[in-house]
Design an enzyme around this catalytic site. Sequence first.
Site, PDB file in Angstrom:
ATOM      1  N   LYS A  33     -29.061   4.580  -3.319  1.00  0.00           N
ATOM      2  CA  LYS A  33     -29.142   4.854  -1.551  1.00  0.00           C
ATOM      3  C   LYS A  33     -28.154   3.939  -1.211  1.00  0.00           C
ATOM      4  O   LYS A  33     -27.865   5.388   0.256  1.00  0.00           O
ATOM      5  CB  LYS A  33     -30.715   4.197  -1.123  1.00  0.00           C
ATOM      6  CG  LYS A  33     -31.714   5.136  -1.631  1.00  0.00           C
ATOM      7  CD  LYS A  33     -31.753   6.933  -1.845  1.00  0.00           C
ATOM      8  CE  LYS A  33     -33.124   6.796  -1.495  1.00  0.00           C
ATOM      9  NZ  LYS A  33     -33.226   9.078  -1.124  1.00  0.00           N
TER      10      LYS A  33
ATOM     11  N   SER B 227     -32.188   5.040   2.784  1.00  0.00           N
ATOM     12  CA  SER B 227     -33.238   3.688   2.706  1.00  0.00           C
ATOM     13  C   SER B 227     -32.728   2.709   3.132  1.00  0.00           C
ATOM     14  O   SER B 227     -31.581   2.327   2.929  1.00  0.00           O
ATOM     15  CB  SER B 227     -33.713   3.275   0.676  1.00  0.00           C
ATOM     16  OG  SER B 227     -34.566   2.455   1.004  1.00  0.00           O
TER      17      SER B 227
ATOM     18  N   TYR C 163     -32.266   1.898  -7.556  1.00  0.00           N
ATOM     19  CA  TYR C 163     -32.450   2.554  -6.231  1.00  0.00           C
ATOM     20  C   TYR C 163     -32.019   1.944  -4.850  1.00  0.00           C
ATOM     21  O   TYR C 163     -31.498   3.403  -4.915  1.00  0.00           O
ATOM     22  CB  TYR C 163     -34.310   2.568  -5.975  1.00  0.00           C
ATOM     23  CG  TYR C 163     -34.859   3.569  -5.034  1.00  0.00           C
ATOM     24  CD1 TYR C 163     -34.618   4.527  -5.058  1.00  0.00           C
ATOM     25  CD2 TYR C 163     -35.300   2.908  -3.643  1.00  0.00           C
ATOM     26  CE1 TYR C 163     -35.205   5.814  -3.928  1.00  0.00           C
ATOM     27  CE2 TYR C 163     -35.369   3.563  -2.528  1.00  0.00           C
ATOM     28  CZ  TYR C 163     -35.355   5.678  -2.933  1.00  0.00           C
ATOM     29  OH  TYR C 163     -36.074   5.363  -1.565  1.00  0.00           O
TER      30      TYR C 163
END
Length: 250
Positions: free
Chosen positions: A159, A142, A155
């Site tokens: 990533k 991401s 998150y």
Amino acid sequence: MSRFAGKVAIVTGASRGIGFAIAERLVGEGARVCITARRPEPLQEAADRFGGPERAIAVPGKAHDPEHQAEAVARTLDAFGRIDVLVNNTGTNPVYGPLLDLELEAARKIFEVNVLAALGWVQHVHKAWFAGHGGAVVNVASVAGLRPATGIGMYGASKAALIHLTQQLAVELAPAVRVNAVAPAVVKTRFATALYEGREAEVAAAYPLKRLGVPGDVAGAVAYLASDEAAWVTGQTIVVDGGMTCTGGV
């Protein structure tokens, strides 16, 4: 196109969204696929749409479960006799907000699914097939792994770890196995709904290409990295973001 004629891929998290689009693209270019996801019914429906057991098999389970990983690899080899491509697409982000408010158990879950699961899949596939035959791995990361993003800090950290894992595995598994990643910005999927629902035009206005991504945008980049056209590409992360990171945003 038939870039994947005679080849076999495992795609995790493929019952919908980006994973479905990736599997659909690979099948459309000649591959046979094993697709995985947690819920059996929509996963089997996806496999049926790809042409049934001669083209696609569905193996439900939790992506971070080593027993599920081993089962999926074994069933893929039993059904299709080889594994040429592994796409680690499964991801989770159960929380939104500042890191100081984050429950550490949630952080552990995010890293377990987004990072350790990817490593586990590579370990299983490498032991079962890649070590003797080579192959290609594509991890779905991401843009949040490239720079800070409000509300999804853990998150993004996971990533970022996945991007580094991609580079490390590219070095360790070369020359027989290529390992790359894609880093999408906001793609219109159920997973990302909270990031754009009710304000899609506003969010898209920040992108030079003036639209959000769709799953097919990511699938095209994954197909390239998995194909022989990328035979001299490893350890790289292709950003698929409509130009958003060029503006300094996430």
